[in-house]
Design an enzyme around this catalytic site. Structure first.
Site, PDB file in Angstrom:
ATOM      1  N   ARG A   2       0.656  -1.382  -0.072  1.00  0.00           N
ATOM      2  CA  ARG A   2      -0.016   0.160   0.033  1.00  0.00           C
ATOM      3  C   ARG A   2       0.853   1.284  -0.145  1.00  0.00           C
ATOM      4  O   ARG A   2       0.399   2.300  -0.399  1.00  0.00           O
ATOM      5  CB  ARG A   2      -0.850  -0.174   1.114  1.00  0.00           C
ATOM      6  N   GLN A  56       3.821  22.845  21.270  1.00  0.00           N
ATOM      7  CA  GLN A  56       2.842  23.576  20.269  1.00  0.00           C
ATOM      8  C   GLN A  56       3.437  23.021  18.978  1.00  0.00           C
ATOM      9  O   GLN A  56       4.436  22.766  18.677  1.00  0.00           O
ATOM     10  CB  GLN A  56       3.020  25.067  20.084  1.00  0.00           C
ATOM     11  N   ARG A  76      12.510  32.738   5.570  1.00  0.00           N
ATOM     12  CA  ARG A  76      12.373  33.158   7.210  1.00  0.00           C
ATOM     13  C   ARG A  76      13.369  32.864   7.994  1.00  0.00           C
ATOM     14  O   ARG A  76      13.822  31.858   7.947  1.00  0.00           O
ATOM     15  CB  ARG A  76      10.913  32.216   7.618  1.00  0.00           C
ATOM     16  N   HIS A  98      15.911  33.434  13.298  1.00  0.00           N
ATOM     17  CA  HIS A  98      14.817  33.840  14.490  1.00  0.00           C
ATOM     18  C   HIS A  98      15.261  32.824  15.736  1.00  0.00           C
ATOM     19  O   HIS A  98      15.482  31.751  15.454  1.00  0.00           O
ATOM     20  CB  HIS A  98      13.457  33.700  14.271  1.00  0.00           C
ATOM     21  N   HIS A 119      17.167  29.784  13.844  1.00  0.00           N
ATOM     22  CA  HIS A 119      16.743  28.918  12.859  1.00  0.00           C
ATOM     23  C   HIS A 119      16.138  29.722  11.748  1.00  0.00           C
ATOM     24  O   HIS A 119      15.609  30.821  12.088  1.00  0.00           O
ATOM     25  CB  HIS A 119      15.568  28.192  13.632  1.00  0.00           C
ATOM     26  N   TYR A 155       6.261  22.261  12.545  1.00  0.00           N
ATOM     27  CA  TYR A 155       7.050  22.516  13.734  1.00  0.00           C
ATOM     28  C   TYR A 155       6.489  21.854  14.855  1.00  0.00           C
ATOM     29  O   TYR A 155       5.350  21.908  14.861  1.00  0.00           O
ATOM     30  CB  TYR A 155       7.180  24.233  14.089  1.00  0.00           C
ATOM     31  N   ASP A 165      12.003  40.808   8.833  1.00  0.00           N
ATOM     32  CA  ASP A 165      13.234  40.213   8.556  1.00  0.00           C
ATOM     33  C   ASP A 165      14.181  41.054   8.026  1.00  0.00           C
ATOM     34  O   ASP A 165      15.437  40.899   8.316  1.00  0.00           O
ATOM     35  CB  ASP A 165      13.093  38.826   7.836  1.00  0.00           C
TER      36      ASP A 165
END
Ligand SMILES: Cc1cn([C@H]2C[C@H](O)[C@@H](COP(=O)(O)OP(=O)(O)O[C@H]3O[C@H](C)C(=O)[C@H](O)[C@H]3O)O2)c(=O)[nH]c1=O
Length: 180
Positions: A23, A46, A59, A62, A119, A132, A168
């Protein structure tokens, strides 16, 4: 899951082990007991999605400021990204070093990113979606970071047409002086 330690201590590339049949396949991509047994963060409070419409979307870089430093597991659910982590841990022998990894929906690779890292990623395809798993919870006022084109890091982002947010674009030019 196969855990491959990266050159930045505490960070891992995780390869899900596919159990295939006619499958398709099944694979575990997280297990609290396995993570705890390895001394890794298992209480990820989260789970978030990042959708990136156009290839070249970047992105980062951060992190959340102390005392809200984050642990993350990042994977690419659709498309492909070039994912970058930067070691900002004050006591780390690899402070100021970075690691880049191509995470794609096809390779199903994940990165485990411990506290003390910045990151960022750049999407390599249109309609790329990133999953995430993060702890602790998002704290809007704790957001921090530095520019993707930090000349000290000289990260070779793969897509020339870079799409970034005004936020950014306005980040500090370098990680220099940031110690977490
Ligand atoms: C990160 C985050 C954002 N938001 C809200 C805040 C804004 O209204 C909107 C977009 O936020 P932002 O522009 O900060 O999203 P990114 O630029 O993708 O930030 C992320 O990008 C880098 C690569 C990361 O590793 C972090 O997860 C995070 O910093 O989502 C939330 O509600 N919860 C969250 O956890």
């Amino acid at each position: 899951m196969i855990f491959h330690p990266l050159g930045l201590a505490g960070a891992f590339r995780i390869t899900p082990q596919l159990m295939t049949d006619e499958r398709g396949a099944f694979a575990r991509r997280f297990c609290a007991d396995t993570f705890r047994a390895r001394g890794l963060e298992a209480d990820l409070v989260q789970r978030s999605i990042s959708f990136n419409a156009r290839a070249g979307t970047l992105r980062g870089l951060h992190f959340q400021a102390p005392p809200h430093l984050e642990t993350k597991i990042v994977r690419c659910a659709r498309g492909a990204i070039f994912d970058v982590i930067v070691d900002l841990r004050d006591s780390s022998p690899t402070y100021g070093q970075w690691h880049g990894e191509e995470l794609t929906a096809d390779n199903r690779l994940m990165l485990y990113i411990p506290k003390g890292f910045a990151h960022g990623f750049q999407s390599l395809e249109d309609n790329t979606e990133v999953d995430y798993e993060i702890t602790p919870a998002y704290v809007p006022d704790a957001g921090a970071g530095f520019r993707f084109d930090d000349p000290i890091l000289a990260i070779d982002w793969p897509v020339a047409n870079i799409i970034i947010s005004e936020r950014d674009r306005a980040l500090p030019p370098s990680f220099a002086g940031i110690r977490l």
